[in-house]
Enzyme design. Structure first.
Site, PDB file in Angstrom:
ATOM      1  N   GLY A  81      -9.620-114.110  22.139  1.00 51.45           N
ATOM      2  CA  GLY A  81     -10.808-114.012  23.663  1.00 51.45           C
ATOM      3  C   GLY A  81     -11.893-113.784  22.439  1.00 51.45           C
ATOM      4  O   GLY A  81     -12.750-114.747  23.435  1.00 51.45           O
ATOM      5  N   ASP A 194      -9.332-102.006  23.414  1.00 50.55           N
ATOM      6  CA  ASP A 194      -8.475-103.875  23.233  1.00 50.55           C
ATOM      7  C   ASP A 194      -7.411-102.882  22.418  1.00 50.55           C
ATOM      8  O   ASP A 194      -6.469-104.508  21.554  1.00 50.55           O
ATOM      9  CB  ASP A 194      -9.045-104.637  22.897  1.00 50.55           C
ATOM     10  CG  ASP A 194      -8.385-106.166  23.259  1.00 50.55           C
ATOM     11  OD1 ASP A 194      -7.602-105.409  24.548  1.00 50.55           O
ATOM     12  OD2 ASP A 194      -7.789-107.579  22.601  1.00 50.55           O
TER      13      ASP A 194
END
Length: 618
Positions: A81, A194
């Site tokens: 990301g 994450d």
């Protein structure tokens, strides 16, 4: 309908409105598809039969970048990301590293650049065998980059995609490694935010390291780096509070760890769907699908541990990683070795002493309570001895079975880190199985005692010895001739099935479907004396800088050589710099790549002004 993700290549199936996020990698699907900014040339001969690849990254202005901060880009490893990761080589010493560059599409955003820098600062504070180590973080030609240790193996995601769901003990062992790394991060006040299978990397030794702290957030700060309405993280493994935009803390990582373990065992995330929006809606609203509904051979006890970690209500979730780790340890046992057999024998001796004392106390209490009302005879009689032995045998069998059913161990096994479980999982045996196991073990190890007691009782030997003391020696010699051979036969029969390949399971364990396992040792917390808080005097001739590091003082300095305390200005971390003449010892490549809790991490090295130096993480 189907929609491919331009980032991870997975195909998402949906009906109605198209999804806005990829349910696998978490990347937005709106706007222009990300362009692959990697250009690779043909392989070139690197000498000695090896082949080296060269790659180039594209800057926002379209310039191709082959060297970043003294590292030559070799090949693209993957993209996430926040940016693209390359395998790179240090021009100064040839060291292979992983170099992460901010994605060109978002490099123009000051907020994204700050988040990228935060990853380097937070991760650089961690030096633990279960965390991917950050070597450097800086900018080159306006391009921020982070240099990390190169992980040569796959990720947990690759492992499952290639071979399917993992064995229960293997999956738990892998997740325990990840928990150790996250415990270190939480100790520094950092929550990862994450955690997912693709962020758990396998080292050359097969152990797991947690990496990619790009979405980390200090637990003691509110950095306001998350834009309103933008979800950061991978939806499939994100906690409900993270999706609802609520306060994120260490328990959010616990949810993601449990979701990752669910994936390792089931081969799919708890709420896996082709539409990330639907997945997020189910995470915050629906109960977790039972793990045993996907995979029946998973232990029911392990399922309870995982489902508690996936509780939507944080009050019902595991409070911290220490609790989760303790709950998982019984499901990651190691097979017994010869050394483990020694522990098993020691546990047996401890239990024998404790049980013998308990039986004697109970017998005294029983005699006192009854007042010899039952009148079994004189305490020295054969009948009394037989009743005492029978009482002891029943107590022994029931006590062993009850403890191993309730707790999976007896006091001796608990003290020495052993547990009894079924062969299909880590659960303690059920009552009938535990009773059968206990009865078999007691019978096999007590054949000699049984034979001796019944022979003496049948012959009235004890009563005869009381009336004729001169026969006492003869009676006991006869008893021993019965006892020792039969005792040896029973023990040999129990041990005849024990092999290293089956974890030294005895005959009674094969017949009862149980096994004894050795629990992993508890994690040891390393503490070392520190001199970082001391005020260090600046010795004469002390340099202001060594390489990229700013010198703060000298720990030892004499004749232009010694050990300096310095600071990495880009990351703000303290380093030790070993300065010595060019003719001095050269640090070996093996020592540079060494990453143990008891060895300082090597960061960089070089030579200047007639000296050579090596920097280590302080």
């Amino acid at each position: 309908m189907q929609l491919p993700c331009s980032r991870c290549g997975r195909v998402l199936e949906f009906s109605g409105e198209p999804p806005t996020f990829c349910g696998y990698c978490g990347r937005p699907l709106t706007g222009p598809a990300p362009q692959d900014t990697t250009t690779a040339t043909a392989p070139t001969d690197a000498g000695e039969g090896t082949v080296a690849y060269r790659a180039a990254a594209e800057l926002p202005d379209g310039t191709a970048l082959e060297v970043v901060g003294g590292y030559r880009l070799l090949r693209r490893l993957g993209a996430g990301g926040m940016g693209t990761v390359y395998e790179a080589e240090a021009l100064a010493n040839g060291r292979r590293v992983a170099l992460k560059l901010l994605a060109p599409a978002i490099a123009a955003s000051p907020e994204a650049v700050e988040r990228f820098r935060q990853e380097g600062r937070l991760a650089s504070a961690l030096s633990h065998p279960r965390c991917v180590f950050v070597l450097a973080a800086d900018e080159d030609a306006g391009q921020p980059y982070i240099v990390m240790e190169l992980m040569p193996g796959d990720t947990l995601k690759d492992l499952v995609e290639r071979g399917g769901p993992l064995r229960q003990d293997d999956a738990v062992a892998r997740i325990l490694d990840a928990i150790e790394g996250l415990q270190e991060a939480h100790r520094f006040g950092v929550v990862h935010r994450d955690v997912k299978p693709s962020n758990c990397f396998l080292g050359a030794d097969g152990r797991v390291k947690v990496g990619d702290f790009g979405l980390s957030k200090s637990l003691g700060e509110d950095s306001h780096l998350t834009r309103t309405g933008t979800f950061l993280g991978t939806p499939l493994y994100a906690s409900p509070e993270q999706i609802r935009r609520e306060r994120v803390d260490a328990q959010s990582d616990i949810y993601s760890v449990a979701a990752t373990l669910y994936y390792l065992l089931a081969g799919r995330a708890p709420f896996e769907t082709g539409d990330a929006t639907a997945a997020m809606a189910r995470i915050v609203a629906d109960p977790v699908p039972p793990l045993r509904g996907v995979r029946r051979d998973v232990s029911s006890g392990l399922e309870r541990v995982v489902l508690r970690g996936l509780e939507r209500n944080r009050e019902r979730r595991w409070r911290n990683l220490d609790e989760l780790r303790a709950a998982l340890l019984p499901f990651a046992p190691g097979r017994l070795s010869i050394g483990g057999m020694g522990a098993r024998f020691g546990a047996y001796l401890i239990d024998q002493v404790l049980f013998s004392v308990a039986i004697w106390i109970l017998n005294v209490l029983l005699l006192w309570w009854s007042g010899y009302m039952l009148r079994p005879g004189d305490p020295g009689s054969a009948l009394y001895q037989a009743l005492y032995s029978l009482f002891g045998s029943v107590f022994w069998v029931l006590a062993y079975a009850g403890m191993e059913t309730a707790w999976g161990c007896t006091p001796g096994k608990r003290l020495l880190g052993l547990r009894v479980c079924t062969t299909r999982g880590g659960d303690p045996p059920r009552p009938a199985r535990a009773l059968w196991r206990s009865l078999l073990f007691y019978t096999l190890t007590s054949l000699g005692a049984f034979a001796m007691q019944f022979a003496l009782l049948a012959a009235g030997a004890l009563d005869a010895a009381r009336d004729h003391p001169e026969r006492l020696t003869e009676i006991y010699l006869t008893a021993m001739l019965l006892f020792y051979p039969l005792e040896a036969v029973g023990i040999l029969a129990m041990m005849i099935t024990m092999r290293a390949r089956n974890g030294y399971r005895g005959l009674h364990e094969f017949l009862s479907g149980t096994r004894v396992v050795l629990l992993p040792a508890p994690a040891r917390k390393q503490t070392f004396p520190s001199c970082l808080g001391e005020t260090l005097a600046r010795a004469e001739g002390l340099p202001e800088r060594v390489g990229p590091f700013v010198v703060r003082g000298a720990l030892r300095w004499e004749a232009g050589a010694g050990v300096l305390l310095a600071e990495d200005p880009a990351l703000g971390r303290k380093v030790f710099v070993w300065v010595r003449p060019l003719a001095g010892p050269v640090l070996s490549p093996v020592r540079r790549d060494l990453g143990r809790p008891t060895r300082l991490r090597w960061l960089a090295g070089g030579g200047e002004a007639g000296v050579q130096w090596d920097a280590f993480f302080a």
